[in-house]
Design a protein around this motif. Sequence first.
Motif, mmCIF file in Angstrom:
data_model
loop_
_atom_site.group_PDB
_atom_site.id
_atom_site.type_symbol
_atom_site.label_atom_id
_atom_site.label_comp_id
_atom_site.label_asym_id
_atom_site.label_seq_id
_atom_site.Cartn_x
_atom_site.Cartn_y
_atom_site.Cartn_z
ATOM 1 N N ASN A 114 -2.882 9.486 -10.186
ATOM 2 C CA ASN A 114 -3.173 8.964 -11.514
ATOM 3 C C ASN A 114 -2.721 7.511 -11.570
ATOM 4 O OD1 ASN A 114 -3.542 8.379 -14.182
ATOM 5 N ND2 ASN A 114 -2.201 9.981 -14.961
ATOM 6 N N PRO A 115 -3.645 6.550 -11.450
ATOM 7 C CA PRO A 115 -3.259 5.137 -11.422
ATOM 8 C C PRO A 115 -2.724 4.622 -12.760
ATOM 9 C CG PRO A 115 -5.641 5.362 -11.314
ATOM 10 C CD PRO A 115 -5.066 6.737 -11.225
ATOM 11 N N GLU A 116 -2.898 5.375 -13.817
ATOM 12 C CA GLU A 116 -2.395 4.962 -15.136
ATOM 13 C C GLU A 116 -0.872 4.859 -15.135
ATOM 14 O OE1 GLU A 116 -4.614 4.290 -17.641
ATOM 15 O OE2 GLU A 116 -6.190 4.712 -16.185
ATOM 16 N N LEU A 117 -0.209 5.570 -14.240
ATOM 17 C CA LEU A 117 1.250 5.601 -14.208
ATOM 18 C C LEU A 117 1.861 4.494 -13.350
ATOM 19 C CD1 LEU A 117 1.650 9.468 -13.806
ATOM 20 C CD2 LEU A 117 1.702 8.131 -15.919
ATOM 21 N N PHE A 118 1.023 3.690 -12.693
ATOM 22 C CA PHE A 118 1.510 2.649 -11.794
ATOM 23 C C PHE A 118 2.012 1.430 -12.556
ATOM 24 C CE2 PHE A 118 -1.684 4.063 -8.317
ATOM 25 C CZ PHE A 118 -0.832 5.070 -7.931
ATOM 26 N N GLU A 167 4.896 5.422 -5.670
ATOM 27 C CA GLU A 167 4.806 5.586 -7.123
ATOM 28 C C GLU A 167 4.004 6.825 -7.508
ATOM 29 O OE1 GLU A 167 3.969 2.191 -9.573
ATOM 30 O OE2 GLU A 167 5.269 0.885 -8.378
ATOM 31 N N ALA A 168 3.148 7.300 -6.599
ATOM 32 C CA ALA A 168 2.400 8.542 -6.841
ATOM 33 C C ALA A 168 3.210 9.755 -6.383
ATOM 34 C CB ALA A 168 1.062 8.497 -6.115
ATOM 35 N N ILE A 191 0.840 -1.198 0.000
ATOM 36 C CA ILE A 191 0.000 0.000 0.000
ATOM 37 C C ILE A 191 0.875 1.247 0.000
ATOM 38 C CG2 ILE A 191 -1.734 1.300 1.292
ATOM 39 C CD1 ILE A 191 -2.875 -1.406 2.210
ATOM 40 N N GLU A 192 1.957 1.225 0.763
ATOM 41 C CA GLU A 192 2.880 2.366 0.768
ATOM 42 C C GLU A 192 3.528 2.553 -0.603
ATOM 43 O OE1 GLU A 192 5.746 2.418 3.925
ATOM 44 O OE2 GLU A 192 4.202 2.034 5.435
ATOM 45 N N LYS A 193 3.705 1.474 -1.348
ATOM 46 C CA LYS A 193 4.286 1.565 -2.690
ATOM 47 C C LYS A 193 3.371 2.365 -3.617
ATOM 48 C CE LYS A 193 6.568 -1.266 -6.185
ATOM 49 N NZ LYS A 193 7.602 -0.305 -6.440
ATOM 50 N N ILE A 194 2.053 2.295 -3.387
ATOM 51 C CA ILE A 194 1.112 3.114 -4.160
ATOM 52 C C ILE A 194 1.477 4.585 -3.985
ATOM 53 C CG2 ILE A 194 -1.295 3.899 -4.320
ATOM 54 C CD1 ILE A 194 -2.110 1.047 -3.404
ATOM 55 N N LEU A 195 1.662 4.978 -2.733
ATOM 56 C CA LEU A 195 2.009 6.370 -2.452
ATOM 57 C C LEU A 195 3.386 6.717 -2.997
ATOM 58 C CD1 LEU A 195 0.569 6.521 1.150
ATOM 59 C CD2 LEU A 195 -0.352 7.645 -0.869
ATOM 60 N N VAL A 203 2.569 12.334 3.469
ATOM 61 C CA VAL A 203 1.540 11.742 4.313
ATOM 62 C C VAL A 203 2.220 11.375 5.620
ATOM 63 C CG1 VAL A 203 -0.028 9.798 4.608
ATOM 64 C CG2 VAL A 203 0.228 10.845 2.354
ATOM 65 N N VAL A 204 1.713 11.899 6.721
ATOM 66 C CA VAL A 204 2.298 11.631 8.036
ATOM 67 C C VAL A 204 1.313 10.778 8.824
ATOM 68 C CG1 VAL A 204 3.248 12.638 10.134
ATOM 69 C CG2 VAL A 204 3.464 13.869 7.962
ATOM 70 N N LEU A 205 1.782 9.608 9.240
ATOM 71 C CA LEU A 205 0.962 8.702 10.038
ATOM 72 C C LEU A 205 1.472 8.692 11.475
ATOM 73 C CD1 LEU A 205 0.845 5.691 7.603
ATOM 74 C CD2 LEU A 205 -1.085 7.084 8.259
#
Length: 91
Positions: free
Chosen positions: A67-71, A17-18, A11-15, A42-44
Motif C-alpha cells: 500500500n503506497p499510501e503509507l509511504f 516501509e512495506a 529501493i530497499e527502503k520501499i520494502l 524477500v531473499v536475493l
Amino acid sequence: MKYTQATADKIEKILDEAEYIVRYERGNFQSGYCILEERRVVVLNKFLQMEGRINTLIDIIPQLNINPELFSPETKKMYDEVMAKYEAGNI
C-alpha cells in the motif's frame, strides 16, 4: 535510474516501509530471488552484481501486496519511479 548502492538502498527502503525484510543469501535461485509471502521476506542471491540487484528488486516490488499510501514522500517518489520503470519494461 543509476545503478548505485544509494539507489539500491532507496529501493530497499520501499520494502522496509512495506514491512518486508530483505535478505541476501547464497542459493540456487533461478531468477535471482525468492519471496516468502507469509513471512514477508524477500531473499536475493547475494552473488548478484549491483545492476542485477536493482533490476531484481524492480521486478519483485510490483508482485507484492504493498500500500503506497503509507509511504513517506521520499519513498513514495521512489516507488512511483520503480513502478514506471517496471511498466516501461513490460510494454
